[in-house]
Design an enzyme around this catalytic site. Structure first.
Site, PDB file in Angstrom:
ATOM      1  N   CYS A   1       0.802  -1.222   0.000  1.00 39.03           N
ATOM      2  CA  CYS A   1       0.000   0.000   0.000  1.00 39.03           C
ATOM      3  C   CYS A   1       0.835   1.272   0.000  1.00 39.03           C
ATOM      4  CB  CYS A   1      -0.928   0.007   1.210  1.00 39.03           C
ATOM      5  SG  CYS A   1      -2.194  -1.286   1.174  1.00 39.03           S
TER       6      CYS A   1
ATOM      7  N   SER B   1      -4.887  -0.022  -2.361  1.00 36.80           N
ATOM      8  CA  SER B   1      -3.479  -0.309  -2.138  1.00 36.80           C
ATOM      9  C   SER B   1      -2.630   0.877  -2.614  1.00 36.80           C
ATOM     10  CB  SER B   1      -3.085  -1.630  -2.804  1.00 36.80           C
ATOM     11  OG  SER B   1      -1.801  -2.044  -2.401  1.00 36.80           O
TER      12      SER B   1
END
Length: 354
Positions: free
Chosen positions: A139, A313
């Protein structure tokens, strides 16, 4: 200083409500009656209203192994990444031939040749373009990719660099896995991408740009936290590792490191006028607000992004950055892009509005 010329978020065309996705995932994941009740409770608590998928919803039931899902990833990711890069170059007033460096970031599929190589051929980047594929930062890779563009352009001040992020999280959902991590991921993550174009300080486009400058960046790796977040890679593909301790790691560590990073730039948390924070999930957003001493209103764009498209993400910070810039922050004000990822780790990028 690095100058951001364009930020272009993109989403797949297939958009569904959270309730539609929950209903469809019950048979795909294959939970029993108690598992279904848990799945519905978890999905209801994710604070996500809608998500976009790489494929039409009805196609997911037919994806039975890692090879099929990864093939679908490559096809859809190249298409979405090429669209993002094309849109960003158009916004920047540049052509594919102007790009000196292209960085691709993803964590939701594997491609060799890598995504930016396939996209380079699709959109017509130069044969001598420098390529940097980044896999594994999860992420935080959208923020880290922006920082790596900044590193490159400090050494190439007349250059043009492009970042492409594509995350197709829906293609990583595991069949027959009723673990808490898989159920949370199935309700939290969406599909999307984005591209960012930046130039060095000596590029001719800089004087006319209204985009922000990148002033500084920093990385932080928290030792002993490798099991908190990541993938277990097996025959069924990418199985998410998502520890319950993540909000506590944010609360216990991030505030001090943000304060130290800002201090080296002569700033405090109170001096940050706009925040571009990755939406890890409702508990992570709460932990961020607590550790930074911020009202939840300061992270409103983060919460809105989670609600409207889910956690994308690495692509989330590009979507949130675009939303922040659309609000026309006052010239000279400081913005902070930040995201957490596997490791457990933190990436920070200091921005200044123009």
């Amino acid at each position: 200083m690095t100058q951001v010329l364009a930020v272009a978020p993109v989403l797949p065309a297939h958009r569904y409500s959270q309730s539609q996705l929950t209903d469809a995932l019950v048979p795909i994941i294959g939970v029993d009656a108690p598992g279904e009740r848990m799945l519905r409770r978890i999905h209801g608590g994710c604070e996500v209203d809608y998500r976009h998928l790489a494929l039409p919803l009805e196609r997911y039931a037919a994806l039975s192994d890692f090879g099929q899902t990864n093939d679908a990833f490559i096809e859809a990711a190249v298409e979405l990444g090429a669209l993002a890069l094309t849109n960003a170059l158009r916004e920047a007033g540049l052509t594919p031939q102007d790009v000196d460096l292209v960085v691709s970031v993803t964590i939701t599929g594997l491609a060799v040749p890598s995504l930016e190589a396939r996209i380079a051929e699709r959109v017509g980047l130069r044969p001598d373009v420098v390529r940097l594929p980044i896999v594994g930062l999860g992420c935080m890779a959208g923020a880290a990719g922006t920082a790596r563009l900044h590193d490159f352009l400090r050494g190439r001040p007349d250059g043009v660099a492009a970042l492409i992020s594509v995350e197709l999280c829906s293609l990583t959902i595991q069949r027959g896995d009723d673990s808490g991590a898989n159920l949370v991921a199935s309700g939290l993550f969406g599909d999307g991408g984005g591209a960012l174009i930046a130039t060095g300080a000596d590029h001719p486009s800089v004087p006319s740009s209204t985009g922000p400058r990148v002033l500084d960046s920093a990385s932080r790796l928290y030792i002993g936290t490798a099991e908190a977040m990541g993938w277990d890679v097996g025959s069924t593909g990418l199985r998410i590792v998502l520890g319950a301790e993540v909000p506590d790691l944010v609360r216990d560590n991030v505030g001090d490191d943000v304060a130290a990073f800002l201090a080296r730039n002569g700033l405090t948390i109170a001096d940050v006028g706009w925040w571009v924070c990755h939406p890890g999930g409702p508990k992570v957003i709460d932990s961020l607000a607590e550790t930074l001493g911020l009202p939840h209103a300061a992270l409103e764009l983060t919460s809105r992004s989670l609600r409207e498209v889910g956690n994308l993400s690495s692509a989330s910070v590009l979507h949130i950055l675009r939303a922040a810039l659309d609000r026309s922050p006052e010239p000279g004000t400081s913005g902070l892009m930040m995201a957490m990822g596997p490791g457990f780790s933190l990436e920070l990028v200091l921005l200044e509005a123009r």
